[in-house]
Design an enzyme around this catalytic site. Structure first.
Site, PDB file in Angstrom:
ATOM      1  CG  ASP A   1      -2.257   1.936  14.530  1.00  0.00           C
ATOM      2  OD1 ASP A   1      -2.454   1.601  15.718  1.00  0.00           O
ATOM      3  OD2 ASP A   1      -3.177   1.992  13.695  1.00  0.00           O
TER       4      ASP A   1
ATOM      5  CG  ASP B   1      -6.995  -1.878  14.299  1.00  0.00           C
ATOM      6  OD1 ASP B   1      -7.435  -1.104  13.435  1.00  0.00           O
ATOM      7  OD2 ASP B   1      -6.186  -1.529  15.180  1.00  0.00           O
ATOM      8  CB  SER B   2      -8.719  -4.522   8.574  1.00  0.00           C
ATOM      9  OG  SER B   2     -10.053  -4.195   8.286  1.00  0.00           O
ATOM     10  CB  THR B   3      -7.166  -0.768   5.486  1.00  0.00           C
ATOM     11  OG1 THR B   3      -6.818  -2.100   5.112  1.00  0.00           O
ATOM     12  CG2 THR B   3      -5.894  -0.069   5.879  1.00  0.00           C
TER      13      THR B   3
ATOM     14  N   GLY C   1      -3.500 -11.702   7.513  1.00  0.00           N
ATOM     15  CA  GLY C   1      -4.374 -12.161   8.581  1.00  0.00           C
ATOM     16  C   GLY C   1      -5.392 -13.197   8.110  1.00  0.00           C
TER      17      GLY C   1
ATOM     18  N   PRO D   1      -5.969  -5.448   0.310  1.00  0.00           N
ATOM     19  CG  PRO D   1      -4.068  -4.916   1.579  1.00  0.00           C
ATOM     20  CD  PRO D   1      -4.898  -4.437   0.431  1.00  0.00           C
TER      21      PRO D   1
ATOM     22  CG  HIS E   1      -5.932   2.617  18.880  1.00  0.00           C
ATOM     23  ND1 HIS E   1      -5.072   3.654  18.628  1.00  0.00           N
ATOM     24  CD2 HIS E   1      -5.909   1.853  17.756  1.00  0.00           C
ATOM     25  CE1 HIS E   1      -4.540   3.517  17.417  1.00  0.00           C
ATOM     26  NE2 HIS E   1      -5.049   2.445  16.876  1.00  0.00           N
TER      27      HIS E   1
ATOM     28  CD  GLN F   1      -1.271  -1.182   3.460  1.00  0.00           C
ATOM     29  OE1 GLN F   1      -2.462  -1.344   3.201  1.00  0.00           O
ATOM     30  NE2 GLN F   1      -0.745  -1.618   4.583  1.00  0.00           N
TER      31      GLN F   1
ATOM     32  CG  ASP G   1      -0.567  -4.695   9.643  1.00  0.00           C
ATOM     33  OD1 ASP G   1      -1.381  -3.903  10.167  1.00  0.00           O
ATOM     34  OD2 ASP G   1      -0.253  -4.640   8.433  1.00  0.00           O
TER      35      ASP G   1
HETATM   36  N1  SAM Z   1      -7.770   2.453  12.373  1.00  0.00           N
HETATM   37  C1  SAM Z   1      -7.703   2.200  11.012  1.00  0.00           C
HETATM   38  C2  SAM Z   1      -8.970   2.426  10.234  1.00  0.00           C
HETATM   39  O1  SAM Z   1     -10.056   1.946  10.617  1.00  0.00           O
HETATM   40  O2  SAM Z   1      -8.903   3.122   9.233  1.00  0.00           O
HETATM   41  C3  SAM Z   1      -7.013   0.936  10.757  1.00  0.00           C
HETATM   42  C4  SAM Z   1      -5.578   1.116  11.096  1.00  0.00           C
HETATM   43  S1  SAM Z   1      -4.491  -0.183  10.887  1.00  0.00           S
HETATM   44  C5  SAM Z   1      -3.088   0.769  10.461  1.00  0.00           C
HETATM   45  C6  SAM Z   1      -4.989  -1.056   9.447  1.00  0.00           C
HETATM   46  C7  SAM Z   1      -3.987  -2.139   9.097  1.00  0.00           C
HETATM   47  O3  SAM Z   1      -4.641  -3.223   8.437  1.00  0.00           O
HETATM   48  C8  SAM Z   1      -2.881  -1.683   8.129  1.00  0.00           C
HETATM   49  O4  SAM Z   1      -1.667  -1.623   8.829  1.00  0.00           O
HETATM   50  C9  SAM Z   1      -2.872  -2.770   7.035  1.00  0.00           C
HETATM   51  O5  SAM Z   1      -1.554  -3.151   6.676  1.00  0.00           O
HETATM   52  C10 SAM Z   1      -3.620  -3.897   7.727  1.00  0.00           C
HETATM   53  N2  SAM Z   1      -4.210  -4.905   6.831  1.00  0.00           N
HETATM   54  C11 SAM Z   1      -4.973  -4.720   5.736  1.00  0.00           C
HETATM   55  N3  SAM Z   1      -5.312  -5.902   5.197  1.00  0.00           N
HETATM   56  C12 SAM Z   1      -4.746  -6.883   5.984  1.00  0.00           C
HETATM   57  C13 SAM Z   1      -4.727  -8.309   5.951  1.00  0.00           C
HETATM   58  N4  SAM Z   1      -5.359  -8.995   4.988  1.00  0.00           N
HETATM   59  N5  SAM Z   1      -4.049  -8.963   6.932  1.00  0.00           N
HETATM   60  C14 SAM Z   1      -3.410  -8.284   7.917  1.00  0.00           C
HETATM   61  N6  SAM Z   1      -3.386  -6.934   7.985  1.00  0.00           N
HETATM   62  C15 SAM Z   1      -4.056  -6.245   7.046  1.00  0.00           C
END
Ligand code: SAM
Length: 282
Positions: free
Chosen positions: A89, A159-161, A141, A166, A65, A34, A109
């Site tokens: 994070d 806690d994903s994007t 994940g 992904p 959080h 990303q 992550d």
């Molecule tokens: N608080 C945030 C929001 O709701 O916008 C989420 C923050 S956190 C940084 C999101 C994390 O999800 C990212 O670091 C990303 O790399 C991770 N992520 C996305 N898809 C993933 C997957 N399939 N497996 C593990 N981590 C994943």
């Protein structure tokens, strides 16, 4: 107004946008997964952007959080093993490890660069990364949960994007079936579930998918988060067991500090607005 002094995230479907005044760009890179940007803002501290979407700011991350962790941890009768899917994070990990009952917290992550940047620009979120109970993995994940042993985890925090790229598979029935298979008897999943004002259909589809996967007891909680679209965010807990009560006495006497969460906030977050009740037949 000089647009180059502002970071703006447009929410195209909703016809709205959110902006923060920027002091300077601190970092930008394309990781394997990303596009990552870090800014220093005028009033929100540092800001992490992933693929053009706001993720975390120094000033307001505590809402998200704390609400992604404490309500679920105080709903489970005795959470010992916790996985955080995403959460790079490390802010959710820090909150989870405040619970003395937690014996192991694994953060999974897909993108190690998110954590390495958080260590530099959000060190306060990473302050529990060296806790002996913490284990940081950098893999997908979805695969982690698919390959997991049955009966191996009490709480999975997703806690994903947003559900694109992904993270798309993290919102699917197949993923929740895999979660069901590795959860213990009273096991539960809590997942960030976007905005009820902008994404009600998505929340409904997520609830249906969780329920179809056997996680049929559901609670959607609401909390403010000004950085995210509409400023009003949600998390959905889906469990094998009863979710109608939480450990109120333990929440009231929690042995750690929070900025937002407390027992009254927990109760208030469970209140369901009329249009949500109507949409989900509650
Ligand atoms: N608080 C945030 C929001 O709701 O916008 C989420 C923050 S956190 C940084 C999101 C994390 O999800 C990212 O670091 C990303 O790399 C991770 N992520 C996305 N898809 C993933 C997957 N399939 N497996 C593990 N981590 C994943």
């Amino acid at each position: 107004m000089n647009p180059s002094e502002w970071f703006t995230e447009q929410h195209a479907d909703a016809g709205s946008a959110f902006s923060l005044k920027i002091k300077k760009k601190l970092h930008e890179e394309q990781s394997e997964f990303q596009h990552l940007e870090i800014y220093e803002t005028e009033t929100f501290g540092n800001l992490m952007i992933i693929d053009g979407c706001t993720m975390v700011s120094t000033r307001d991350n505590f809402f998200y959080h704390e609400m992604m962790s404490h309500p679920a941890l105080f709903t489970h009768p005795d959470p010992k093993r916790v996985w955080i899917i995403g959460g790079g994070d490390c802010g959710t990990l820090r909150e989870v490890l405040k619970h003395p009952s937690v014996e192991q917290a694994v953060q999974i992550d897909i993108d190690e660069r998110v954590t390495r940047l958080a260590e530099i620009y959000f060190p306060e979120l990473c302050e529990s990364n060296n806790d002996p109970r913490a284990d940081l993995k950098f893999i997908d994940g979805i695969k982690w949960v698919k390959d997991a042993e049955p009966n191996s985890v009490d709480l999975i925090i997703v806690d994903s994007t947003d559900p694109v790229g992904p993270a798309l598979g993290l919102f699917s029935e197949e993923f929740y079936r895999d979660c069901f298979a590795c959860l213990t008897e009273n096991g539960m999943v809590v997942q960030q579930s976007e905005s009820a004002l902008y994404h009600l259909k998505l929340i409904g589809e997520m609830r249906d998918a969780m329920s179809n996967a056997g996680l049929s007891n559901l609670q959607t909680l609401f909390f403010p988060q000004c950085l995210y679209p509409s400023g009003w965010w949600s998390a959905t807990i889906a469990g094998k067991g009863d979710l109608s009560k939480f450990r109120e006495a333990d929440s009231s006497s929690k042995p750690f500090d929070t900025v937002y969460y407390n027992v009254d906030i927990h109760k208030a977050a469970l209140a369901q607005p009329e249009f949500v009740k109507k949409a989900f037949n509650l």
